[in-house]
Each structure stands twice: as structure tokens, then as C-alpha cells.
Motif scaffolding. Structure first.
Motif, mmCIF file in Angstrom:
data_model
loop_
_atom_site.group_PDB
_atom_site.id
_atom_site.type_symbol
_atom_site.label_atom_id
_atom_site.label_comp_id
_atom_site.label_asym_id
_atom_site.label_seq_id
_atom_site.Cartn_x
_atom_site.Cartn_y
_atom_site.Cartn_z
ATOM 1 N N ILE A 265 0.831 -1.206 0.000
ATOM 2 C CA ILE A 265 0.000 0.000 0.000
ATOM 3 C C ILE A 265 0.863 1.252 0.000
ATOM 4 N N GLU A 266 1.986 1.227 0.723
ATOM 5 C CA GLU A 266 2.895 2.371 0.727
ATOM 6 C C GLU A 266 3.585 2.549 -0.619
ATOM 7 N N ALA A 267 3.930 1.437 -1.284
ATOM 8 C CA ALA A 267 4.610 1.536 -2.585
ATOM 9 C C ALA A 267 3.661 1.957 -3.696
ATOM 10 N N ILE A 268 2.385 1.620 -3.587
ATOM 11 C CA ILE A 268 1.435 1.958 -4.653
ATOM 12 C C ILE A 268 1.165 3.463 -4.697
ATOM 13 N N LYS A 269 1.419 4.158 -3.606
ATOM 14 C CA LYS A 269 1.166 5.600 -3.599
ATOM 15 C C LYS A 269 1.981 6.327 -4.661
ATOM 16 N N HIS A 270 3.143 5.791 -5.043
ATOM 17 C CA HIS A 270 4.015 6.450 -6.023
ATOM 18 C C HIS A 270 3.823 5.891 -7.434
ATOM 19 N N ILE A 271 2.833 5.038 -7.628
ATOM 20 C CA ILE A 271 2.555 4.466 -8.948
ATOM 21 C C ILE A 271 1.413 5.242 -9.585
ATOM 22 N N PRO A 272 1.554 5.735 -10.830
ATOM 23 C CA PRO A 272 0.460 6.479 -11.470
ATOM 24 C C PRO A 272 -0.741 5.588 -11.743
ATOM 25 N N ASN A 273 -1.921 6.173 -11.629
ATOM 26 C CA ASN A 273 -3.168 5.460 -11.879
ATOM 27 C C ASN A 273 -3.554 5.646 -13.339
ATOM 28 N N VAL A 274 -3.417 4.599 -14.125
ATOM 29 C CA VAL A 274 -3.707 4.640 -15.566
ATOM 30 C C VAL A 274 -5.096 4.070 -15.767
#
Length: 466
Positions: A265-274
Motif C-alpha cells: 500500500i505504501e509503494a502503490i502511492k508512487h505508482i500512477p493510476n492509468v
């Protein structure tokens, strides 16, 4: 505890369990607790008087050491239970017991019963007789359940050490009316019967087993609190929603899905939402795969099999351009000129690489130099220097065959020339002027005879060698 003192080898031989993995605690490594405060030397006056005792299947309860017995981890003790007495093994004592009770929200009040004594040989023998009744009772109870048609699964049976009570552990999806079952069991075994329903995870913990990771099940080794596991944990970790792979031996979702959930969950914060395909001149690029920790994303044009990987920063840049109504040339560059510059740069690098490998070093040839450089006729051109043996009577005897000229090196590319013969002048003429006896020509002084042709008789006039 690091080892069971009641069954481990004390002297000589290989250490371990003498009962082949089945000691009084049902398993030497089942729900063990390591006392990391034992070496600190806490004063005995301030010791916590409640002791943690472990029973069959890893079940743990807490009892008060009223008589201040000198107990050690792994000692069998006789404890007070509501319907008699039972025998268990000391698993933990001291200040860590206070922390465990706070974790499990158990109050230190009068409901905690006492420890009678350390179990002696007579207590252990009676307990062994009671445990020998467990397996036959389990099979018989399953037969009765099948005859009554009850929708329940019986997993384990535990007899009390005084042989006065038996606890049957079962699991069921719905409410079960087992009043008739209790009457039949009490009349057949002549014992008090208690039916205790457990969840599927608790059932897997009591039975034990090996998980897909190759280790013992967490629920049977250390896990006590079973938290709710949902499919959203698998979605956050980008796992395929396959029930056969996500479910454990209990039939429910694996408890280990929650172990790394916070990290994902912490790592997904820096992944763009496509949410929609990226607009490029090559066509719409759809997202196929995402590597969260490497921050890489794979796209494909028009659902092709070729995937192209780009970084998350590049994806954010393309999304910003698409929001402004602009299309990039492809996933790597924004305009075609940048692609031409990249192609020119790669071509230049290839040319430099070709020049590097085309400059070959000259190989040194093996030169046959004479022993005495003064004897060579051409000292300026050493490549033409060859050691020619002199045609002397001494060299003739040393050469093979006893003929002169045999020791010369022959060039395999050039055909050997016919050697002139002083006795036969016809051999010195060119080949075009020589005629063989077979063609009817004059063989000169040669007296060699050839066999007749197939269609020619021996006395034929065409043969001039007769």
C-alpha cells in the motif's frame, strides 16, 4: 522454548525428540514461545506468579503458581480444571506471561485456577491410558455422525488426564443440533462429553501440515490471532484472483496475504493510476503489467504481443501531455525528430565499434632463417630465404630413397613438373607434341607396352609396339 526438556536427549547420541516427533506437547515445535528474558537474572521475589501451560494441539491456558513451585520450561504439571484435573507442559513463565495475558486480554483475577504439583510417574501413566482412547473414539464418533446425517466435520478428540471428560472438536458451516449425538457418545464411552466448535483456520492449526512455501503452517506454529483476509489484499499486491492459489489448506484465503500488505500500500502511492490507454501516434497503448518496487510499467499497442517497458516518471509525463490534448510519437520519445537523433547516435556508435574491430593486428609469420646469415644470398628480403639442401653425394645418402631433391619442400598448389631424362629425349618435348602409343604415334625410344583395347585384337595392325 527452544527445546522440550522432557523428551530431548540428555547425554550421548543425536539430540532431538525420543518419541519421533510426538511428545507430550503433540509437537516439539508447535506454538513454542522463546523466553528472551531468561538470561537477564530477574529477582525471584518480583517474579510473576502466573504460568503459561500448553496442552494438546497447541492450546495454551494460564494457571497461578500458588505454592511457588520451582518450575522450568517443559515440566509436566497437574493443573486444576472445572471438571477435575488435567496435565500440561510449562511453556512460558515470568514477565513474558504478563505481556501475553495483556495481548490476549485475559484479566488477572480469581478465575485463574492453580497448579497442584509437578506430575509424577503415576500421573503420567494414567494420562497415557486416557490418550490411548482418543483415536478409537474419534473413528467411532465419525461413524455415529454419518449414521445420524449431521452436517459437521469432526477433527480431533482430547481426553482429560483423570479420564473423566472428553472434548470433541468439530467444524460446521451451519448450526448443528448435536443433542442426540451427545447422548449416544456418553452412553457408549461412559464419560462426560463436551462438543466444541472451532473455525476452519483453528482446525488446520490443530492438525498441522506443510504449506506451499515449504514450511509448517503459521496457524500451527506461532499464529494465534486470525485476522480477516479479503480479496482486496490480493488486488493491492497485483496477484491473480485464482481461488486455488490464494486459498490455504483450510479452504480460506491465506493469512500470509496480510503480511506484506502495508508495504504494498505504501509503494502503490508512487505508482500512477492509468485509467485509460495512453494516446500515441503509433496507436493507443494499454497497460499490461506493473512492477511496483522497480517502478516499471509495460504497455502494448492495440493489444499486440509486444510489450514496451517505461518508467513511472515517463508515464506521468505522457499523461500530462494527453491531458493537454497532445499525442506523443511513441512511448519512448515525444517527437519523431528525437527518434532520428537517437538513430543517428546509435549509427555513429556502431560505426565506431566497427572501426575498432576492423583494425586487426598483423600476425607474425614464421620465418625459416638460416643458421649462418652470411650464407643467404638475399639478405634484404628474408621472406625468400629458404634452406635448400645441396645436391652432394653426402646429402644423397642422407635423403630418403637415396635420390637427390627428395628433401625439397613441395608446394601443394603447384603440380609437379616432369623431370628431364637424358636417355629419353622424347620426354623433353612439350606435351602437345607428344603422342601416346595408344593413339598410334611414335613412342620414341620408349619400350613400354600397353594392354590391348577391349575391341582390338592382339595382332591388330594399329598396334606399333609389337
Amino acid at each position: 522454548m527452544s527445546g522440550c526438556s522432557s523428551c530431548s536427549t540428555s547425554s550421548g547420541g543425536t539430540g532431538g525428540c525420543q518419541n519421533n516427533g510426538s511428545c507430550g506437547t503433540s509437537d516439539c515445535n508447535k506454538m513454542n514461545s522463546f523466553d528472551w528474558l531468561a538470561h537477564m537474572g530477574i529477582p525471584t521475589v518480583d517474579n510473576f506468579d502466573i504460568v503459561e501451560v500448553k496442552f494438546k494441539g497447541g492450546r495454551k491456558e494460564y494457571f497461578r503458581n500458588v505454592d511457588y513451585l520451582d518450575l522450568h520450561t517443559g515440566d509436566p504439571v497437574v493443573v486444576d480444571v472445572p471438571s477435575g484435573h488435567h496435565i500440561g507442559y510449562v511453556s512460558l513463565q515470568g514477565e513474558l506471561v504478563r505481556l501475553q495475558m495483556q495481548k490476549r486480554k485475559i484479566r488477572d483475577d480469581d478465575n485463574i485456577t492453580r497448579i497442584y504439583r509437578v506430575a509424577n510417574e503415576n500421573d503420567i501413566e494414567k494420562w497415557e491410558e486416557a490418550k490411548n482412547r482418543e483415536v478409537p473414539s474419534l473413528y467411532r464418533c465419525r461413524q455415529i455422525i454419518q449414521e445420524l446425517g449431521l452436517k459437521m466435520k469432526l477433527s480431533d478428540v482430547e481426553f482429560q488426564a483423570d479420564n473423566s471428560k472428553a472434548t470433541f472438536y468439530y467444524s460446521a458451516d451451519e448450526r448443528v443440533d448435536f443433542r442426540e449425538l451427545i447422548k449416544l457418545l456418553a452412553g457408549e464411552f461412559k464419560i462426560r462429553v463436551e462438543m466444541r466448535q472451532i473455525s476452519l483456520r483453528q482446525e488446520a492449526g490443530r492438525l498441522g501440515g506443510i504449506g506451499v512455501c515449504g514450511r509448517e503452517l503459521c496457524c500451527s506454529t506461532w499464529l494465534v490471532d486470525f485476522k480477516n483476509v479479503s480479496t482486496s489484499a490480493a488486488r493491492y499486491q497485483r496477484l491473480s484472483l485464482n481461488p486455488a492459489k490464494l486459498s490455504g489448506q483450510c479452504g480460506r484465503l491465506k493469512c500470509c496475504l496480510n503480511y506484506e500488505l502495508d508495504t504494498y500500500i505504501e509503494a502503490i502511492k508512487h505508482i500512477p493510476n492509468v485509467e485509460r490507454p495512453l494516446q500515441t501516434e503509433q496507436g493507443p497503448a494499454k497497460l499490461q503489467k506493473t512492477d511496483i518496487f522497480r517502478r516499471m510499467m509495460w504497455f502494448s499497442y492495440n493489444n499486440d504481443n509486444d510489450w514496451h517497458s517505461i518508467t513511472c516518471d515517463r508515464v506521468n509525463e505522457i499523461l500530462e501531455l494527453n491531458d493537454q490534448g497532445k499525442k506523443v510519437f511513441n512511448l519512448q520519445v515525444n517527437e519523431s525528430t528525437e527518434l532520428e537523433d537517437m538513430a543517428a547516435q546509435s549509427t555513429l556508435e556502431l560505426e565506431l565499434l566497427d572501426k575498432k574491430f576492423t583494425k586487426k593486428k598483423k600476425k607474425k609469420k614464421n620465418r625459416n632463417r638460416p643458421r649462418n646469415p652470411n650464407q643467404s644470398g638475399n639478405a634484404t628480403n628474408p621472406q625468400k630465404e629458404t634452406s635448400k639442401p645441396q645436391n652432394t653425394p653426402q646429402n644423397k645418402g642422407n635423403q630418403p630413397g637415396g635420390q637427390a631433391g627428395q628433401g625439397r619442400r613441395k608446394n601443394p598448389r603447384r603440380k609437379p613438373k616432369p623431370r628431364p631424362d637424358n636417355n629419353n629425349q622424347a620426354n623433353t618435348a612439350p606435351k602437345a607434341q607428344q603422342k601416346s602409343p595408344e593413339n598410334g604415334g611414335n613412342s620414341g625410344n620408349s619400350k613400354r607396352k600397353f594392354p590391348p583395347r577391349r575391341n582390338q585384337k592382339p595382332n591388330d595392325k594399329g598396334n606399333n609396339n609389337e
